[in-house]
Structures are given as C-alpha cells and as structure tokens.
Design an enzyme around this catalytic site. Structure first.
Site, mmCIF file in Angstrom:
data_model
loop_
_atom_site.group_PDB
_atom_site.id
_atom_site.type_symbol
_atom_site.label_atom_id
_atom_site.label_comp_id
_atom_site.label_asym_id
_atom_site.label_seq_id
_atom_site.Cartn_x
_atom_site.Cartn_y
_atom_site.Cartn_z
ATOM 1 N N GLY A 14 11.181 5.711 -41.211
ATOM 2 C CA GLY A 14 10.239 6.578 -41.690
ATOM 3 C C GLY A 14 10.875 7.455 -42.624
ATOM 4 O O GLY A 14 10.457 8.846 -42.586
ATOM 5 N N SER A 15 11.909 7.372 -43.269
ATOM 6 C CA SER A 15 12.376 8.273 -44.209
ATOM 7 C C SER A 15 11.222 8.832 -45.184
ATOM 8 O O SER A 15 11.059 9.864 -45.663
ATOM 9 C CB SER A 15 13.715 7.979 -44.931
ATOM 10 O OG SER A 15 13.467 7.080 -45.808
ATOM 11 N N ASN A 16 10.660 8.023 -45.782
ATOM 12 C CA ASN A 16 9.473 8.159 -46.685
ATOM 13 C C ASN A 16 8.460 8.996 -46.054
ATOM 14 O O ASN A 16 7.699 9.892 -46.525
ATOM 15 C CB ASN A 16 9.020 7.084 -47.636
ATOM 16 C CG ASN A 16 10.071 6.674 -48.704
ATOM 17 O OD1 ASN A 16 10.022 7.674 -49.571
ATOM 18 N ND2 ASN A 16 10.404 5.533 -48.755
ATOM 19 N N MET A 89 6.396 -3.225 -43.565
ATOM 20 C CA MET A 89 7.027 -4.336 -44.033
ATOM 21 C C MET A 89 5.960 -5.630 -43.740
ATOM 22 O O MET A 89 6.431 -6.796 -43.236
ATOM 23 C CB MET A 89 8.263 -4.671 -42.873
ATOM 24 C CG MET A 89 9.480 -3.727 -43.319
ATOM 25 S SD MET A 89 9.904 -3.422 -45.049
ATOM 26 C CE MET A 89 10.778 -4.945 -45.383
ATOM 27 N N ARG A 90 4.864 -5.607 -43.906
ATOM 28 C CA ARG A 90 3.798 -6.464 -43.816
ATOM 29 C C ARG A 90 3.105 -6.577 -45.336
ATOM 30 O O ARG A 90 2.912 -5.571 -45.641
ATOM 31 C CB ARG A 90 2.859 -6.311 -42.875
ATOM 32 C CG ARG A 90 3.227 -6.018 -41.549
ATOM 33 C CD ARG A 90 2.530 -7.281 -40.637
ATOM 34 N NE ARG A 90 3.613 -7.093 -39.528
ATOM 35 C CZ ARG A 90 4.144 -8.505 -39.214
ATOM 36 N NH1 ARG A 90 4.015 -9.300 -39.975
ATOM 37 N NH2 ARG A 90 5.098 -8.471 -38.229
ATOM 38 N N ASN A 106 2.069 1.867 -52.817
ATOM 39 C CA ASN A 106 3.385 1.648 -52.134
ATOM 40 C C ASN A 106 4.679 2.205 -52.875
ATOM 41 O O ASN A 106 4.296 2.470 -54.055
ATOM 42 C CB ASN A 106 3.501 -0.181 -51.925
ATOM 43 C CG ASN A 106 4.666 -0.584 -51.430
ATOM 44 O OD1 ASN A 106 5.035 0.052 -50.328
ATOM 45 N ND2 ASN A 106 5.366 -1.455 -51.818
ATOM 46 N N HIS A 108 8.399 0.932 -53.629
ATOM 47 C CA HIS A 108 9.444 -0.193 -53.783
ATOM 48 C C HIS A 108 10.479 0.034 -54.162
ATOM 49 O O HIS A 108 10.806 0.845 -55.308
ATOM 50 C CB HIS A 108 8.763 -1.432 -54.529
ATOM 51 C CG HIS A 108 9.586 -2.542 -54.268
ATOM 52 N ND1 HIS A 108 9.773 -3.254 -53.219
ATOM 53 C CD2 HIS A 108 10.355 -3.279 -55.272
ATOM 54 C CE1 HIS A 108 10.372 -4.388 -53.342
ATOM 55 N NE2 HIS A 108 11.093 -4.221 -54.667
#
Length: 187
Positions: A14-16, A89-90, A106, A108
């Site tokens: 959860g850093s973002n 991660m889905r 998102n 990336h």
C-alpha cells in the site's frame, strides 16, 4: 458541490495508497479500499485513515464476473465514480470495465509499452536498459495496454539491484500518481 468519491484497489503493502492519502486535496475523497489479499498491509493503512475496506478472496467465487459484481455493489453503495489501482495484482475484467468505463486508472513501474505485466522493474534490469520509469494509464481489456496519461523517467544505474531501483521507482510513483489524479479530477 459534492466531492467526487473514489476507491483504491490494492493487493500488497500500500505504498501508493499511502502516497494518495497523504497528498492533500486530490479533488476527491477516498471512500473505499478494495483488496484481494486478506494479509495485505495496505488494509492496516486504510484502517489508520478510517477508510472502509472490502477484502475478498477470488477463489471464494465461481468466476471473475461473480466477484466483480460484488465489488460493484460496494462501489455503488459508496457512491464511487473513480477507481485508482495501486498495486492491485488482478486483471480487471469486463464487468468492472463496463461499469466504470474511462474511470479506472493504474500506475505501472515501467515506461509502457515497455515491460508490461508483472515484474516491470525486474524486466528492465534484465533487459539492461539505461532508463525506465513509471506510467499512469487508463485500464482497458489488455494488460497495461490502456491509453497513457503520464510518464516519468527513472534512470537505471549500473550498480542498481531490484531493491535500489524499486526505491527510486516508488519515489517517482508516489509523486506522479497523486499529481495525475489531481489533474484528471480538475477536468
């Protein structure tokens, strides 16, 4: 004027998520964390910020469509209009994409279209590139193929390991993602 409500989807540390929560006025209120990993530390971060959490295990559902229908119910109940993926991660399926068309973004850890999918940082190191970076993009039916919103370059140093490069990539992510969210919601 009512504030835009958003959900963050995450699967890990959860850093973002934390960077989004600490960014100040984003032009939206984060009202829900959706997590597919009951052991993820992002759950504790959400609780710390008093953000409701919906945790699910995909294996408890007969299909992606089935669990995405349940997620949509939670999103509707929370009045969510934007979804920010932050280490989720889905692969987002068509059920969710149709319900939130053009409202799912998102981040990336590469300069897309280079190194899509899992392990973008490792892929960059293995390829021997001298620069990589981060990309914020809209989600579509492909894997990291949606329209690019913004990118930031991160230099790959000769002595870099996965750990050192990951730290610099995350620093760039934590600055770029909240900034892009603010810009998107001003439109």
């Amino acid at each position: 004027m009512t504030q835009v409500k958003a959900a963050v989807f995450a699967s890990g540390t959860g850093s973002n998520f934390q960077a989004i929560m600490e960014a100040g006025d984003l032009g939206c209120e984060i009202v829900l964390l959706v997590c597919d990993n009951p052991d993820a530390t992002v759950i504790d971060k959400a609780k710390y910020h008093d953000i409701p959490v919906f945790v699910f295990q995909p294996t408890n559902y007969e299909s992606k469509e089935a669990y995405e229908q349940v997620i949509i119910k939670y999103l509707i109940e929370a009045n969510v209009s934007w979804i920010f993926l932050a280490g989720y991660m889905r692969i987002v399926g068509s059920t969710l994409l149709k319900a939130y068309k053009g409202k799912v973004i998102n981040i990336h850890p590469s300069l897309l279209p280079q190194f899509p999918g899992k392990d973008g940082i490792e892929q960059a190191l293995e390829a021997g590139v001298t620069k990589t970076g981060v990309t914020v993009h809209y989600i579509d039916a492909g894997i990291d193929t949606g329209p690019i919103i913004a990118q930031e370059t991160v230099e790959v140093l000769p002595q870099d390991s996965i750990t050192t490069l990951k730290k610099r990539i995350q620093k760039a992510e934590h600055e770029l993602y909240p900034s892009v969210i603010k810009q998107l919601l001003k439109k």
